[in-house]
Motif scaffolding. Structure first.
Motif, PDB file in Angstrom:
ATOM      1  N   GLN A  36       0.794  -1.232   0.000  1.00 19.35           N
ATOM      2  CA  GLN A  36       0.000   0.000   0.000  1.00 19.35           C
ATOM      3  C   GLN A  36       0.828   1.285   0.000  1.00 19.35           C
ATOM      4  O   GLN A  36       0.271   2.361   0.128  1.00 19.35           O
ATOM      5  CB  GLN A  36      -0.940   0.002   1.208  1.00 19.35           C
ATOM      6  CG  GLN A  36      -1.922  -1.138   1.240  1.00 19.35           C
ATOM      7  CD  GLN A  36      -2.853  -1.136   0.033  1.00 19.35           C
ATOM      8  OE1 GLN A  36      -3.238  -0.089  -0.470  1.00 19.35           O
ATOM      9  NE2 GLN A  36      -3.202  -2.318  -0.434  1.00 19.35           N
ATOM     10  N   LYS A  37       2.137   1.191  -0.134  1.00 16.92           N
ATOM     11  CA  LYS A  37       2.968   2.389  -0.013  1.00 16.92           C
ATOM     12  C   LYS A  37       2.672   3.428  -1.087  1.00 16.92           C
ATOM     13  O   LYS A  37       2.883   4.616  -0.864  1.00 16.92           O
ATOM     14  CB  LYS A  37       4.449   2.030  -0.001  1.00 16.92           C
ATOM     15  CG  LYS A  37       4.973   1.434  -1.272  1.00 16.92           C
ATOM     16  CD  LYS A  37       6.425   1.066  -1.113  1.00 16.92           C
ATOM     17  CE  LYS A  37       6.905   0.342  -2.358  1.00 16.92           C
ATOM     18  NZ  LYS A  37       8.254  -0.121  -2.206  1.00 16.92           N
ATOM     19  N   ASP A  38       2.174   3.012  -2.221  1.00 17.66           N
ATOM     20  CA  ASP A  38       1.863   3.975  -3.284  1.00 17.66           C
ATOM     21  C   ASP A  38       0.437   4.507  -3.197  1.00 17.66           C
ATOM     22  O   ASP A  38       0.101   5.466  -3.878  1.00 17.66           O
ATOM     23  CB  ASP A  38       2.084   3.321  -4.651  1.00 17.66           C
ATOM     24  CG  ASP A  38       3.532   2.923  -4.864  1.00 17.66           C
ATOM     25  OD1 ASP A  38       4.422   3.615  -4.321  1.00 17.66           O
ATOM     26  OD2 ASP A  38       3.777   1.915  -5.558  1.00 17.66           O
ATOM     27  N   ASN A  39      -0.403   3.897  -2.370  1.00 21.89           N
ATOM     28  CA  ASN A  39      -1.809   4.293  -2.284  1.00 21.89           C
ATOM     29  C   ASN A  39      -2.103   5.277  -1.166  1.00 21.89           C
ATOM     30  O   ASN A  39      -3.092   5.991  -1.229  1.00 21.89           O
ATOM     31  CB  ASN A  39      -2.692   3.053  -2.104  1.00 21.89           C
ATOM     32  CG  ASN A  39      -2.600   2.124  -3.291  1.00 21.89           C
ATOM     33  OD1 ASN A  39      -2.282   2.540  -4.393  1.00 21.89           O
ATOM     34  ND2 ASN A  39      -2.861   0.855  -3.062  1.00 21.89           N
ATOM     35  N   ILE A  43      -0.395   5.442   5.475  1.00 15.44           N
ATOM     36  CA  ILE A  43      -0.127   4.020   5.687  1.00 15.44           C
ATOM     37  C   ILE A  43       1.341   3.722   5.395  1.00 15.44           C
ATOM     38  O   ILE A  43       1.973   2.963   6.119  1.00 15.44           O
ATOM     39  CB  ILE A  43      -1.065   3.144   4.839  1.00 15.44           C
ATOM     40  CG1 ILE A  43      -2.499   3.275   5.359  1.00 15.44           C
ATOM     41  CG2 ILE A  43      -0.622   1.684   4.857  1.00 15.44           C
ATOM     42  CD1 ILE A  43      -3.539   2.578   4.513  1.00 15.44           C
ATOM     43  N   ARG A  44       1.885   4.329   4.362  1.00  5.60           N
ATOM     44  CA  ARG A  44       3.298   4.121   4.034  1.00  5.60           C
ATOM     45  C   ARG A  44       4.179   4.496   5.218  1.00  5.60           C
ATOM     46  O   ARG A  44       5.042   3.728   5.639  1.00  5.60           O
ATOM     47  CB  ARG A  44       3.687   4.942   2.805  1.00  5.60           C
ATOM     48  CG  ARG A  44       5.149   4.747   2.409  1.00  5.60           C
ATOM     49  CD  ARG A  44       5.504   5.529   1.179  1.00  5.60           C
ATOM     50  NE  ARG A  44       5.514   6.940   1.524  1.00  5.60           N
ATOM     51  CZ  ARG A  44       5.227   7.917   0.677  1.00  5.60           C
ATOM     52  NH1 ARG A  44       4.884   7.651  -0.554  1.00  5.60           N
ATOM     53  NH2 ARG A  44       5.287   9.169   1.068  1.00  5.60           N
ATOM     54  N   PHE A  45       3.942   5.671   5.800  1.00  6.04           N
ATOM     55  CA  PHE A  45       4.758   6.126   6.919  1.00  6.04           C
ATOM     56  C   PHE A  45       4.542   5.276   8.173  1.00  6.04           C
ATOM     57  O   PHE A  45       5.491   4.829   8.802  1.00  6.04           O
ATOM     58  CB  PHE A  45       4.459   7.597   7.235  1.00  6.04           C
ATOM     59  CG  PHE A  45       5.151   8.075   8.475  1.00  6.04           C
ATOM     60  CD1 PHE A  45       6.512   8.323   8.474  1.00  6.04           C
ATOM     61  CD2 PHE A  45       4.450   8.258   9.650  1.00  6.04           C
ATOM     62  CE1 PHE A  45       7.165   8.751   9.619  1.00  6.04           C
ATOM     63  CE2 PHE A  45       5.085   8.683  10.803  1.00  6.04           C
ATOM     64  CZ  PHE A  45       6.446   8.924  10.782  1.00  6.04           C
ATOM     65  N   LYS A 154      10.449  10.340   1.256  1.00  2.49           N
ATOM     66  CA  LYS A 154      10.080  11.243   0.172  1.00  2.49           C
ATOM     67  C   LYS A 154       8.580  11.496   0.259  1.00  2.49           C
ATOM     68  O   LYS A 154       7.810  10.582   0.543  1.00  2.49           O
ATOM     69  CB  LYS A 154      10.390  10.616  -1.182  1.00  2.49           C
ATOM     70  CG  LYS A 154      11.846  10.376  -1.424  1.00  2.49           C
ATOM     71  CD  LYS A 154      12.013   9.709  -2.773  1.00  2.49           C
ATOM     72  CE  LYS A 154      13.443   9.246  -2.961  1.00  2.49           C
ATOM     73  NZ  LYS A 154      13.589   8.448  -4.168  1.00  2.49           N
ATOM     74  N   PRO A 155       8.149  12.714   0.017  1.00  2.00           N
ATOM     75  CA  PRO A 155       6.702  12.936  -0.007  1.00  2.00           C
ATOM     76  C   PRO A 155       6.071  12.166  -1.167  1.00  2.00           C
ATOM     77  O   PRO A 155       6.715  11.917  -2.177  1.00  2.00           O
ATOM     78  CB  PRO A 155       6.560  14.457  -0.205  1.00  2.00           C
ATOM     79  CG  PRO A 155       7.896  14.942  -0.604  1.00  2.00           C
ATOM     80  CD  PRO A 155       8.909  13.902  -0.245  1.00  2.00           C
TER      81      PRO A 155
END
Length: 163
Positions: A36-39, A43-45, A154-155
């Motif tokens: 899910q890091k791209d969605n 959640i990524r953080f 990275k943002p």
């Protein structure tokens, strides 16, 4: 897939709550981070933060266990040497140095136990606080780790729709 706010909050909170599963708990935040890091930037953080938090705890657990075992083995070796040096000429008395070393080792093990009774509950409590804060829609950073991760991430790149 776009997440609704409550879904983001719950998924982020679950990443931190899996700390109770000890070694297996790291699988959930790692899986969520990978999938899910791209969605979702949140959640990524949070998944990365939870995974690194648990990874650091696993590493610390392994290191402290190894150090504890080494100290214990060292104590047994000194004890065996001391027992062997007790002879009929000394009326079977233990050497004085063995008593001093025994007191030092007992002190080390008591300190080890005290640290375990303080650090381990704080470890779980921090993850629990993070989980509840995220589920309730707040942000959460672990005191040092969260800020280090936030500075290096990275943002999220906004999607550019071509006409």
């Amino acid at each position: 897939a776009e997440f609704e706010k409550w879904e983001e909050n719950w998924v982020s909170g679950i990443c931190h709550s899996t700390v109770i599963l000890r070694f297996w708990g790291i699988a959930t935040p790692l899986t969520l981070w990978l999938l899910q890091k791209d969605n979702s930037a949140k959640i990524r953080f949070q998944a990365l933060q939870a995974a690194l938090y648990q990874l650091l705890a696993i590493a610390a657990s392994i290191v402290t266990t190894m150090v504890g075992m080494a100290v214990y083995i060292l104590f047994i070796v000194f004890l065996a040497i001391g027992m062997n040096s007790a002879s009929p000429a000394t009326d079977g008395e233990m050497p004085v140095w063995l008593g001093a070393i025994s007191i030092m080792f007992i002190g080390v093990f008591m300190l080890y136990g005290l640290v375990s009774f303080v650090i381990v509950p704080v470890y779980y409590l921090m993850a629990l606080i993070g989980s509840f804060r995220l589920i309730n829609g707040h942000e959460f950073h672990y005191p040092i780790l969260g800020n280090l991760i936030a500075k290096r991430m990275k943002p999220a790149q906004p999607e550019v729709i071509q006409p």
